[in-house]
Scaffold this motif. Structure first.
Motif, PDB file in Angstrom:
ATOM      1  N   CYS A 230       0.808  -0.223   1.254  1.00  0.00           N
ATOM      2  CA  CYS A 230       1.114  -0.056   2.676  1.00  0.00           C
ATOM      3  C   CYS A 230       1.978  -1.224   3.169  1.00  0.00           C
ATOM      4  O   CYS A 230       2.977  -1.026   3.850  1.00  0.00           O
ATOM      5  CB  CYS A 230      -0.198   0.016   3.442  1.00  0.00           C
ATOM      6  SG  CYS A 230      -0.013   0.507   5.121  1.00  0.00           S
TER       7      CYS A 230
ATOM      8  N   ARG B 235       2.295   0.215  14.575  1.00  0.00           N
ATOM      9  CA  ARG B 235       1.891   1.415  13.832  1.00  0.00           C
ATOM     10  C   ARG B 235       0.397   1.629  14.074  1.00  0.00           C
ATOM     11  O   ARG B 235      -0.431   1.243  13.259  1.00  0.00           O
ATOM     12  CB  ARG B 235       2.142   1.209  12.341  1.00  0.00           C
ATOM     13  CG  ARG B 235       3.573   0.826  11.983  1.00  0.00           C
ATOM     14  CD  ARG B 235       4.511   1.980  12.225  1.00  0.00           C
ATOM     15  NE  ARG B 235       4.190   3.090  11.361  1.00  0.00           N
ATOM     16  CZ  ARG B 235       4.897   3.422  10.280  1.00  0.00           C
ATOM     17  NH1 ARG B 235       5.978   2.768   9.962  1.00  0.00           N
ATOM     18  NH2 ARG B 235       4.545   4.441   9.540  1.00  0.00           N
TER      19      ARG B 235
ATOM     20  N   ALA C  55       1.038  -4.444  10.452  1.00  0.00           N
ATOM     21  CA  ALA C  55       1.073  -3.067  10.957  1.00  0.00           C
ATOM     22  C   ALA C  55       1.038  -3.072  12.478  1.00  0.00           C
ATOM     23  O   ALA C  55       1.737  -2.287  13.126  1.00  0.00           O
ATOM     24  CB  ALA C  55      -0.099  -2.267  10.394  1.00  0.00           C
TER      25      ALA C  55
ATOM     26  N   VAL D  76       4.189   3.579   3.121  1.00  0.00           N
ATOM     27  CA  VAL D  76       3.260   3.211   4.196  1.00  0.00           C
ATOM     28  C   VAL D  76       2.112   4.211   4.223  1.00  0.00           C
ATOM     29  O   VAL D  76       0.937   3.849   4.203  1.00  0.00           O
ATOM     30  CB  VAL D  76       3.980   3.204   5.564  1.00  0.00           C
ATOM     31  CG1 VAL D  76       3.000   2.842   6.666  1.00  0.00           C
ATOM     32  CG2 VAL D  76       5.139   2.240   5.542  1.00  0.00           C
TER      33      VAL D  76
ATOM     34  N   LEU E 206       5.722  -1.154   4.752  1.00  0.00           N
ATOM     35  CA  LEU E 206       6.053  -1.670   6.085  1.00  0.00           C
ATOM     36  C   LEU E 206       7.297  -2.550   6.005  1.00  0.00           C
ATOM     37  O   LEU E 206       8.171  -2.485   6.865  1.00  0.00           O
ATOM     38  CB  LEU E 206       4.881  -2.461   6.659  1.00  0.00           C
ATOM     39  CG  LEU E 206       3.662  -1.619   7.062  1.00  0.00           C
ATOM     40  CD1 LEU E 206       2.481  -2.509   7.387  1.00  0.00           C
ATOM     41  CD2 LEU E 206       3.990  -0.724   8.247  1.00  0.00           C
TER      42      LEU E 206
ATOM     43  N   GLU F 247       9.445   4.133   3.761  1.00  0.00           N
ATOM     44  CA  GLU F 247       8.462   4.670   4.706  1.00  0.00           C
ATOM     45  C   GLU F 247       7.340   5.451   4.006  1.00  0.00           C
ATOM     46  O   GLU F 247       6.166   5.370   4.378  1.00  0.00           O
ATOM     47  CB  GLU F 247       9.196   5.561   5.711  1.00  0.00           C
ATOM     48  CG  GLU F 247       8.321   6.279   6.713  1.00  0.00           C
ATOM     49  CD  GLU F 247       7.531   5.348   7.641  1.00  0.00           C
ATOM     50  OE1 GLU F 247       7.938   4.183   7.781  1.00  0.00           O
ATOM     51  OE2 GLU F 247       6.503   5.787   8.186  1.00  0.00           O
TER      52      GLU F 247
ATOM     53  N   ALA G 276       4.652  -8.394   6.314  1.00  0.00           N
ATOM     54  CA  ALA G 276       3.984  -7.395   5.481  1.00  0.00           C
ATOM     55  C   ALA G 276       4.176  -7.699   3.995  1.00  0.00           C
ATOM     56  O   ALA G 276       3.252  -7.563   3.198  1.00  0.00           O
ATOM     57  CB  ALA G 276       4.513  -6.002   5.801  1.00  0.00           C
TER      58      ALA G 276
END
Lengths: 70, 591
Positions: B279, B372, B367, B242, B283, B239, B288
């Motif tokens: 990022c 998100r 995302a 991200v 994810l 996490e 991703a």
């Protein structure tokens, strides 16, 4: 020349916005993806914010004379 | 397939170059090596090769799967493009450094264990620093030393992590790490340093713009993207990454607004673009991960076009600052370079039909699919900044712009040599090809791809954003010219540390030394005098007993005459007999 470019710019702004209404996002994940001209507004506001905020941070703090490290 | 690891094709090639005396053969060799490596990759089936037993551990030099192959393909393609761009260089040391660098990056990509990874990781840093040193300016020398010191520090942190990992788990295998462990945290810091994640990114913007024109093209491709690969392998779904990635994407954008050096501006956009990949890794969904790998692939291609374009400008004009270039109507003298640069600029800005569009939208969509919202908006915002700088501000400032200063025309400006244009052309062609026909890229990604970038609403949304960014740029065009400044960054502490050390030695330490010197120097003189005349105090004592008044100065200045103080021989004999007698008494008493 500049005038011609300006007209092209205005036409493309209008065209992309109209196309935004004609082809809405089929699978929106968030509420703003349902707004047809959201990306246009976001693009403009975001760009202005980036320029102003960065220049402000730069002038207030980060930017130094070129011989700073010499 | 040749039965040696791909890394060694480059390393052996690099070692052969100094042995060849004919220039044309050298040039042929540096182009042949990537070609052989590429042919080798195509014929390499998935699996594990070249495993060796070392102490209690197993070293794996060839873990071939989909993830490592995506990166290997683009690295090999990039090495060919970079070599075409650099083929005119007579200093073959640069080719040796570049080939070693590429070879070790491939070593990292195929490494199946942490020990092999670490060895290649370190040689990668050491060989790449020569691409900075070969610029042979004072600035590049200093920047190179800072670069290598930072990377050696990162290597030490990585080694710490590897040792702790090996001791606690008993295995050196390079697989998914358990983020909760201490070892994984050390390893992550080592990886993040090479991926240029703020605050560990300053080496990139410091060193890349000081590298040689051709060397910088190699550097942009390999170090950060090999770090993206190892993060994809070891830390997907963490996490923390991200947020780091999203912040990083914006961080680079802010600095790009302020930057005046044309290649440093692009360097900050590497930070920004790698932010998308970090990022995506964080994810961690299949989409991703695919997006991060695809974006690394595309990024290497378009970033090389951008760096080659700016390198060409520096090559023909000798100027690297926007303030020295704007308003000189350079577009009239190098239109082909401008056109090829713009292909790269449109790619990085994710203009539809160019390759940035097919990979960046994948990460942003991932995302969105994971719901998100803040991450999605931050990535969108960074995308605006990317178009603003690399797509609008930089070409405007370099090739067009308004001349505020003196009427100075760059007479020597012309198109760069053919090989440079050819290299840019190949890379720009690949950018367009993967943009128009993304299937060739999607087919080699780690997971099956179910993503269609050219949905009409996505294209329209992207066009809206780009066109309105252009409108905002137009409004603020006068504010966006280059300013002759440097920007403070996180390299400030270690650049200032040296200066602080010097100050500390010069001022407080030096004051202490001179104070001590003042105190002691007088005493040193008198000690010197006394040692010339050791009996002076006894003589004074004797004189005062006798009641004579002789001054110390008079005594000490009198030349020393040893015969004046000599006792008769009988005195010594007497003293010897007395001591012998006393000794005899004590000896008897003890018994």
């Amino acid at each position: 020349m500049v005038k011609k470019l300006k007209i092209i710019l205005y036409v493309s702004i209008a065209a992309t916005c109209i196309l935004g209404f004609l082809f809405p996002n089929q699978h929106p994940h968030f509420w703003w993806q349902k707004i047809p001209v959201f990306d246009a507004v976001f693009g403009f506001v975001g760009c202005v914010v980036i320029i102003l905020v960065s220049k402000w941070i730069g002038h207030a703090w980060l930017m130094k004379k070129e011989d700073y490290y010499d | 397939m040749i039965n040696i690891p791909p890394a060694f094709i480059y390393i052996i090639g690099a070692l052969l170059i100094p042995l060849i005396r004919v220039r044309i053969l050298k040039q042929a060799l540096v182009l042949l090596i990537p070609a052989i490596a590429f042919w080798n990759l195509i014929n390499m089936p998935h699996g594990t090769y070249w495993t060796y037993q070392f102490l209690d551990y197993e070293l794996i030099l060839g873990r071939v799967d989909k993830l490592s192959m995506v990166f290997a393909y683009v690295f090999v393609i990039m090495s060919f493009i970079g070599m075409v761009y650099a083929i005119h260089i007579k200093e073959y040391g640069q080719h040796v450094a570049a080939l070693l660098y590429v070879g070790c990056t491939l070593g990292v990509v195929f490494a199946g264990d942490m020990f092999t990874l670490f060895v290649f990781w370190e040689i990668m840093a050491i060989s790449s620093v020569f691409l900075v040193f070969y610029r042979k300016t004072k600035r590049s020398l200093e920047a190179g030393f800072r670069y290598i010191l930072v990377h050696l520090f990162g290597g030490c942190v990585l080694l710490c992590g590897i040792v702790i990992h090996a001791v606690t788990t008993g295995s050196l295998a390079f697989e998914l790490f358990d983020f909760g462990t201490l070892a994984a945290k050390f390893i992550l810091v080592g990886f993040l340093l090479n991926a240029a994640v703020p605050p560990l990114h300053a080496w990139l913007a410091d060193a890349y713009p000081e590298a040689t024109i051709t060397g910088a093209v190699f550097m942009t491709a390999f170090t950060t993207k090999s770090a993206v690969y190892v993060l994809l392998r070891g830390f997907p779904g963490v996490e923390l990454l991200v947020w780091m990635g999203a912040i990083m994407a914006l961080y680079g954008v802010v600095y790009a607004v302020l930057e005046n050096d044309i290649r440093r501006l692009l360097a900050y956009h590497i930070v920004s673009q790698v932010g998308y990949m970090i990022c995506g890794i964080g994810l961690g969904s299949e989409m991703a991960i695919n997006g991060a790998a695809a974006h690394a692939f595309c990024h290497i291609l378009y970033k090389s076009v951008l760096f080659m374009g700016m390198g060409a400008v520096i090559y023909v004009t000798g100027r690297s600052k926007m303030t020295d270039l704007q308003g000189r109507s350079l577009y009239k003298k190098m239109p082909i370079t401008l056109a090829l640069y713009m292909v790269g600029a449109f790619s990085i800005s994710a203009v539809p039909l160019f390759n940035g569009f097919v990979s960046k939208t994948m990460i942003v969509a991932a995302a969105g699919a994971l719901h998100r919202p803040s991450i999605e908006l931050m990535l969108h915002l960074a995308s605006i900044g990317t178009f603003l700088h690399t797509g609008l501000k930089l070409p405007w400032g370099v090739w067009f712009g308004t001349n505020k200063g003196t009427e100075d025309v760059i007479e020597e400006a012309k198109e760069p040599p053919f090989n440079m244009l050819l290299a840019m052309g190949i890379a720009a062609g690949l950018c367009t090809l993967t943009g128009v026909y993304p299937k060739i890229l999607y087919d080699i990604l780690p997971y099956p791809v179910d993503f269609h970038p050219y949905a009409i609403s996505t294209v329209v949304a992207m066009m809206q954003m780009l066109v309105l960014t252009l409108a905002a740029f137009w409004i603020y065009i006068d504010k966006l010219g280059g300013e002759a400044t440097v920007s403070l960054d996180t390299d400030w502490p270690y650049r200032m540390f040296g200066r602080a050390t010097l100050w500390f030695c010069n001022r407080p330490l030096n004051a202490l030394r001179s104070m001590g010197q003042d105190l002691l120097s007088k005493d040193v003189v008198s000690v010197g005098k006394i040692s010339k005349h050791p009996y002076v105090f006894l003589e004074m004592l004797w004189n005062s007993i006798q009641g004579k008044r002789v001054s110390y100065q008079e005594l000490i200045n009198k030349p020393y005459n040893e015969n004046a103080y000599r006792f008769p021989i009988g005195f010594s004999a007497c003293a010897a007999i007395i001591f012998l007698f006393l000794y005899g008494l004590i000896y008897m008493g003890v018994r």
